[in-house]
Design an enzyme around this catalytic site. Structure first.
Site, mmCIF file in Angstrom:
data_model
loop_
_atom_site.group_PDB
_atom_site.id
_atom_site.type_symbol
_atom_site.label_atom_id
_atom_site.label_comp_id
_atom_site.label_asym_id
_atom_site.label_seq_id
_atom_site.Cartn_x
_atom_site.Cartn_y
_atom_site.Cartn_z
ATOM 1 N N HIS A 120 0.873 -1.217 -0.063
ATOM 2 C CA HIS A 120 0.121 0.012 -0.031
ATOM 3 C C HIS A 120 1.077 1.386 0.042
ATOM 4 C CE1 HIS A 120 -2.710 3.067 1.325
ATOM 5 N NE2 HIS A 120 -3.915 2.358 0.889
ATOM 6 N N GLU A 163 -3.900 1.503 -7.331
ATOM 7 C CA GLU A 163 -4.500 2.463 -6.704
ATOM 8 C C GLU A 163 -3.510 3.876 -6.887
ATOM 9 O OE1 GLU A 163 -6.703 1.290 -2.788
ATOM 10 O OE2 GLU A 163 -4.526 1.289 -2.289
HETATM 11 P P1 PGA Z 1 -9.771 5.488 0.150
HETATM 12 O O1 PGA Z 1 -8.619 4.616 0.183
HETATM 13 O O2 PGA Z 1 -10.828 4.416 -0.317
HETATM 14 O O3 PGA Z 1 -10.120 6.099 1.442
HETATM 15 O O4 PGA Z 1 -9.612 6.280 -1.033
HETATM 16 C C1 PGA Z 1 -8.334 3.687 -0.438
HETATM 17 C C2 PGA Z 1 -7.071 2.812 0.027
HETATM 18 O O5 PGA Z 1 -6.050 3.350 0.537
HETATM 19 O O6 PGA Z 1 -6.951 1.538 -0.278
#
Ligand code: PGA
Length: 248
Positions: free
Chosen positions: A96, A165
């Site tokens: 992440h 992401e």
């Molecule tokens: P968010 O976070 O949905 O709050 O943007 C996603 C993540 O960090 O996995």
């Protein structure tokens, strides 16, 4: 099969089990339940009790991170993939952007992934470009480097899930346009085919500001295999509304 994965980050106390309970209750009687799988990753402190309680239920429990060594070691505060597996974690998020920004290198991530797979957990491996890289049109080269730096052909691709992401979209309310999303997801799948030398790739999820209001836009893009949901996963209503609106 689509995935709806909730990443609680630093949220939750024992009584927060009621949130997952409500989600589990909804999924169990949802007419679309065979089309998707729900995973919630609470903080380390809650994994054991939640995993015990949700064993044999429709919601699975996972971890948000792990240390890059397995079994036991003399690293203060560290938690190994083996320890997580022993307390019932079925899934684990690795890479992440929060953890990459705290110093997780490709080599560390490779070790985390390798040990998580050795312990038979399903890995949710996160990749994504930041705002500057997007502006400089470096998205493809960043994604390629993140994938090639960690994944290896010998890894069991059946236990790997990729979460795309874009860092600029995490927690900001900003989401990529459909064309960018299709382009980037297709690129990731193309890279995965090359890495694993296979036509069938691991699922590729999208993550970043997914909520019940924008999920319908994503539901039209079928190459996206699911979602990693941060903020909106801390409320059972918001999380359930995401699933409901996706299949509307
Ligand atoms: P968010 O976070 O949905 O709050 O943007 C996603 C993540 O960090 O996995």
């Amino acid at each position: 099969m689509k995935y709806f994965i909730g990443n609680w980050k630093m949220f939750g106390v024992p009584k927060s089990i009621s949130i997952i309970n409500k989600i589990n209750f909804f999924v169990k009687k949802d007419k679309n339940r065979n089309k998707y799988r729900v995973v919630i990753t609470p903080p380390y402190t809650l994994i054991e009790t939640f995993a015990k309680y949700f064993k044999n239920k429709v919601v699975s429990i996972g971890a948000q991170n792990c240390f890059h060594k397995d079994l036991f070691s003399s690293n203060t505060g560290a938690i190994s993939p083996y320890m997580l597996k022993q307390i019932g974690s079925k899934f684990i998020i690795i890479g992440h952007s929060d953890n990459r920004s705290e110093g997780d290198s490709d080599q560390m991530l490779k070790n985390k992934l390798r040990f998580a797979l050795m312990n038979n957990m399903k890995v949710i491996f996160c990749i994504g470009e930041n705002k500057k890289q997007k502006k400089n049109k470096q998205t493809f080269s960043v994604l390629k480097k993140q994938l090639l730096g960690v994944l290896e052909k010998k890894f069991n691709k059946n236990n790997i899930i990729i979460a795309y992401e874009p860092i600029w979209s995490i927690g900001t309310g900003m989401i990529p346009g459909p064309n960018d999303l299709i382009k980037n997801t297709s690129f990731i799948k193309k890279m995965l085919k090359i890495i694993f030398n296979s036509k069938k790739t691991p699922p590729v999820l999208y993550g970043g500001s997914v909520d019940s209001g924008n999920i319908e836009q994503f539901s039209k893009i079928n190459i996206i295999d699911g979602f990693l949901i941060g903020g909106a996963s801390k409320s059972s209503k918001k999380f359930i509304d995401i699933i409901k609106n996706y299949y509307r």
